[in-house]
Design an enzyme around this catalytic site. Structure first.
Site, PDB file in Angstrom:
ATOM      1  CB  SER A  12      32.996  46.196  33.130  1.00  0.00           C
ATOM      2  OG  SER A  12      31.890  45.751  33.809  1.00  0.00           O
ATOM      3  CD  GLU A  13      36.260  48.624  32.824  1.00  0.00           C
ATOM      4  OE1 GLU A  13      35.713  49.703  33.355  1.00  0.00           O
ATOM      5  OE2 GLU A  13      36.148  47.390  33.207  1.00  0.00           O
ATOM      6  CB  THR A  14      36.706  45.553  25.383  1.00  0.00           C
ATOM      7  OG1 THR A  14      35.410  45.166  25.386  1.00  0.00           O
ATOM      8  CG2 THR A  14      37.529  44.716  24.195  1.00  0.00           C
ATOM      9  CG  HIS A  48      38.158  43.943  35.905  1.00  0.00           C
ATOM     10  ND1 HIS A  48      37.688  45.104  36.253  1.00  0.00           N
ATOM     11  CD2 HIS A  48      37.560  43.267  35.131  1.00  0.00           C
ATOM     12  CE1 HIS A  48      36.731  45.394  35.560  1.00  0.00           C
ATOM     13  NE2 HIS A  48      36.452  44.330  34.673  1.00  0.00           N
TER      14      HIS A  48
END
Length: 255
Positions: A12-14, A48
């Site tokens: 989802s995100e790095t 997160h």
């Protein structure tokens, strides 16, 4: 290069943590730069991934400080150690009533004829908050089939970058009580469904605090993985969101 790495990671995100000064030290400094990328684009806020960044610095790098400050596109964010996890200090974003007819196609594409109780829009985050009818329960939200594949065609104006589905919590009983539930979808930035979303709770906290008359809340994001969040609205107009993090993988990035 950041975007290429994020696309390869395909999460989802790095998150990318960087030193702000040449003399900074990951184990001793208390302030760092932080950026977040989905597989498709850079995003202005990701809770997160900030929690994960703080967890790595605290637990793996053994950073000596009790509070870390991250310089981000959303300003300075702070993460502090707590007995039961890590507490993030995030902006609190209000959501305003949204006319149903303006977003009717988007909602019906996503959830069909599911009953809707309220619709709000957060201009700061470009998130659309859709509260489902109180007749539904957690199990309904968890099992709801959401069509994200066609949302890009239905909403291509750039107004909406994320869809929040939320539901009022249920009394305790045999299961743990939560004040509200949610799921989050962001195909506009390359994320079909996000497991746990701090930025969405920066909007949800404002909405549910008004509707429940509470400053302290316990939330659950009903993704397949799921996640609990402790929420405390602050006197300064921000929100503390508490959660846990576990390091599940370590490696070395090579060119």
């Amino acid at each position: 290069m950041h975007q290429k790495i994020a696309r390869e990671m395909n999460l989802s995100e790095t998150a990318f943590i960087r030193k702000l000064h040449p003399t900074d030290n990951f184990a001793q400094s208390s302030c760092f730069g932080l950026r977040w990328f989905t597989p498709a684009s850079e995003v202005p806020l990701c809770g997160h991934a900030t929690l994960a960044s703080a967890a790595v610095l605290f637990h793996k790098i053994k950073n000596m400080n009790s509070t870390l400050t991250f310089v981000t596109l959303s300003g300075e964010l702070r993460a502090r150690r707590a007995e039961d996890g890590i507490v993030l200090d995030l902006p609190l974003y209000p959501a305003h009533p949204q006319d149903f007819h303006e977003v009717e196609d988007l909602i019906k594409t996503a959830i069909g004829n599911t009953l809707v109780q309220d619709i709000c829009y957060s201009p700061d985050t470009q998130k659309l908050l859709v509260r489902l009818s109180d007749v539904y329960n957690r199990s309904f939200l968890e099992n709801l089939k959401v069509n994200t594949e066609n949302l890009l065609q239905v909403e291509n104006t750039g107004k909406v970058k994320g869809l929040i589905l939320t539901l009022k919590g249920e009394p305790g009983g045999q299961t743990q009580a939560f004040d509200f539930y949610s799921r989050y979808f962001a195909p506009w930035v390359g994320v079909a469904e996000d497991p746990v979303t701090g930025s969405a709770h920066a909007v949800l906290s404002s909405y549910w605090s008004q509707h429940l008359g509470k400053k302290e809340m316990h939330a659950f994001q009903c993704s397949h993985r799921g996640g609990e969040l402790g929420i405390s609205l602050r006197p300064d107009g921000r929100v503390d969101i508490r959660g846990g993090a576990a390091v599940v993988l370590e490696g070395t990035l090579t060119a």
